[in-house]
Structure formats: structure tokens, C-alpha cells
Design a protein around this motif. Sequence first.
Motif, PDB file in Angstrom:
ATOM      1  N   ASN A   1       0.834  -1.214   0.000  1.00 16.29           N
ATOM      2  CA  ASN A   1       0.000   0.000   0.000  1.00 16.29           C
ATOM      3  C   ASN A   1       0.864   1.257   0.000  1.00 16.29           C
ATOM      4  N   GLY A   2       1.928   1.214   0.799  1.00 11.30           N
ATOM      5  CA  GLY A   2       2.823   2.371   0.865  1.00 11.30           C
ATOM      6  C   GLY A   2       3.539   2.609  -0.459  1.00 11.30           C
ATOM      7  N   LEU A   3       3.980   1.522  -1.100  1.00 14.45           N
ATOM      8  CA  LEU A   3       4.666   1.646  -2.390  1.00 14.45           C
ATOM      9  C   LEU A   3       3.746   2.204  -3.470  1.00 14.45           C
TER      10      LEU A   3
ATOM     11  N   ASP B   1       9.599  -6.850  -5.068  1.00 14.82           N
ATOM     12  CA  ASP B   1      10.344  -7.280  -3.894  1.00 14.82           C
ATOM     13  C   ASP B   1      11.083  -8.567  -4.266  1.00 14.82           C
ATOM     14  N   LEU B   2      12.150  -8.880  -3.539  1.00 14.11           N
ATOM     15  CA  LEU B   2      12.892 -10.112  -3.806  1.00 14.11           C
ATOM     16  C   LEU B   2      12.360 -11.294  -3.023  1.00 14.11           C
TER      17      LEU B   2
ATOM     18  N   LEU C   1      13.355  -4.041  -5.426  1.00 14.96           N
ATOM     19  CA  LEU C   1      13.202  -3.289  -4.184  1.00 14.96           C
ATOM     20  C   LEU C   1      13.287  -4.272  -3.023  1.00 14.96           C
ATOM     21  N   THR C   2      14.225  -4.072  -2.136  1.00 17.07           N
ATOM     22  CA  THR C   2      14.410  -5.022  -1.040  1.00 17.07           C
ATOM     23  C   THR C   2      14.970  -4.339   0.199  1.00 17.07           C
ATOM     24  N   GLY C   3      14.805  -5.001   1.328  1.00 17.63           N
ATOM     25  CA  GLY C   3      15.345  -4.484   2.581  1.00 17.63           C
ATOM     26  C   GLY C   3      16.700  -5.065   2.901  1.00 17.63           C
ATOM     27  N   TYR C   4      17.247  -5.877   1.987  1.00 21.09           N
ATOM     28  CA  TYR C   4      18.515  -6.566   2.225  1.00 21.09           C
ATOM     29  C   TYR C   4      19.627  -5.925   1.405  1.00 21.09           C
TER      30      TYR C   4
ATOM     31  N   LYS D   1      14.701  -0.517   0.698  1.00 21.06           N
ATOM     32  CA  LYS D   1      13.597   0.035   1.480  1.00 21.06           C
ATOM     33  C   LYS D   1      14.179   0.764   2.684  1.00 21.06           C
ATOM     34  N   PRO D   2      13.543   1.826   3.162  1.00 26.88           N
ATOM     35  CA  PRO D   2      12.341   2.460   2.598  1.00 26.88           C
ATOM     36  C   PRO D   2      12.651   3.254   1.329  1.00 26.88           C
ATOM     37  N   LEU D   3      11.698   3.268   0.430  1.00 25.52           N
ATOM     38  CA  LEU D   3      11.878   3.885  -0.875  1.00 25.52           C
ATOM     39  C   LEU D   3      11.799   5.400  -0.784  1.00 25.52           C
ATOM     40  N   GLY D   4      12.770   6.084  -1.372  1.00 21.58           N
ATOM     41  CA  GLY D   4      12.745   7.540  -1.421  1.00 21.58           C
ATOM     42  C   GLY D   4      11.974   8.030  -2.632  1.00 21.58           C
ATOM     43  N   LYS D   5      11.103   9.006  -2.426  1.00 15.90           N
ATOM     44  CA  LYS D   5      10.251   9.489  -3.518  1.00 15.90           C
ATOM     45  C   LYS D   5      11.067  10.124  -4.641  1.00 15.90           C
TER      46      LYS D   5
END
Length: 259
Positions: free
Chosen positions: A14-16, A54-55, A81-84, A104-108
Motif C-alpha cells: 500500500n505504501g509503495l 520485492d525479492l 526493491l528489497t530491505g537486504y 527500502k524504505p523507498l525515497g520518492k
Amino acid sequence: MRVLIVDDEPLILNGLVKIIGEAAPLGTEVFRADNAFEALELMTECMPDVTVTDLHMPEKNGFELIEAARESGLCDRFIILTGYDEFEYVRRALRTGVMDYLLKPLGKDEIAALLERIEQELPSEADPEYSNHAKRILAYTKTHYMNDLSLDHLGELMSLHPKYISSLFKRVTGDTFVNYLNGFRIKEAQRLLRSHGRLSANAIGKKVGFEDKHYFTKVFKKYTGMTPGAYRDEGKLEYPASGEEACGAAGLELRDKRS
């Protein structure tokens, strides 16, 4: 431009969608999927210009999604897009040919600049050469459909980037290059199966561009719901025998009655 976002965590997804929707160029359509299987199904309908994925997803991860989408010609631009933040993931992403590897978190601002660059690469109807490119590519495909065609081959021949041609195909035909080419080949195969009774199904497959008879059967069944042999047999039932064949059949029936 069409953007597909894939993430198995609802809150993050939802945020993405919100961030990318606000950052993307005006007129961008944003689609969403919460797993790779849903993403592949959605790709056949919306044909995204770029997929942000996401991965780490269950059953099929981001790399597997990219591989499956590319093999089917459904999408050729990907942003991971991943948190790793691990070197092995970055290296594999580079080998896979993704456009970028974002954390993540993704910058606009970061995603806005990336999507702006992608949009500039896409074919635009405002481009005076757009119509000419489309006509040349479609004409060549229809004339040489029986040859070993690929986006790379067309790109080299037309002096255009394969990704440009892929996007142009989607915009002009509403379909991917692979699906369009296979559909054209199968239509020609159907015609030959009905009109050339002496040619084997395997020979017809090769004549329209399928060197592998098993792959020809698989694709033919996908588009028609039956095998080439069954399609030919069905045609024999639909069309009445010629005059000569009818006389021969009548003579045979008469001889049978006399004997």
C-alpha cells in the motif's frame, strides 16, 4: 506509462503504491500484485512498461518472477526493491539485467528520477517516427514470421533498442511481441493444415517457424484448444468430399452391395 508493483506484505505494498503513484510522471497507471503468480497473470492483461518487485516472496521470489516474465515476453524492465543490502543480491541483480536495485524504505525523489528516465525511453505517439517504426516492424514481422525472429534481431535490423520495440509492440498491437508472433504463425499453420493435406503437421510447423515439433504442438494447442492433427481432422469433417472423392465413395459402396 504502466507500472506494476509486487510485494507480499500488504502494508508495504500500500505504501509503495502511494509513493510511486505520487512520484511517477503524469498519466502513469499503477497496478499492484501481492505475489509473483498474481503478477504474471496481471502482466498478461496490463502489460507493464516496468515492474517494481520485492525479492523475498513465498513460492516464487523476485528473481524467479523476472525470469518467468522475460521468458514469456511480458515485461523487460525491472526494478528490484528489497530491505537486504547484501552484495550477493546486488551482483545477481546486475547479472539479471535489472534497471536498478533500490533499498527500502523507498525515497520518492529516487524513484521519481528513475521513472522519468524510463518514460523517456518509451515510444511516444508524439514522436514523428513512431508511426513509421510501427509500420516497418509489423510489416517485417508479417513477411518474415517463418524465420528465427527476436527483439534483438529486429533491433539490430531497424537500428532501434529491443526494449523500444517491445514497448512499441504492446502499444500498437495490445500484445507482447512473442504472443503476436506466435499468434500470426498459428493462423498460418491453421490455413496450411486445411489446405495442404499431404504436408505433415511437423512439416507445417517448420514452415511457419517452429523447428521443434513438440513446441509447435504446445503453442498450437494453447491458441486453438486442440492439437494440429485434431484440427486437421475436424476440418475434414466440416468440408464435404470433392466430386471425384464422392464418386469414388459411391462406387465403392455399390461394389460392396453387389459382393
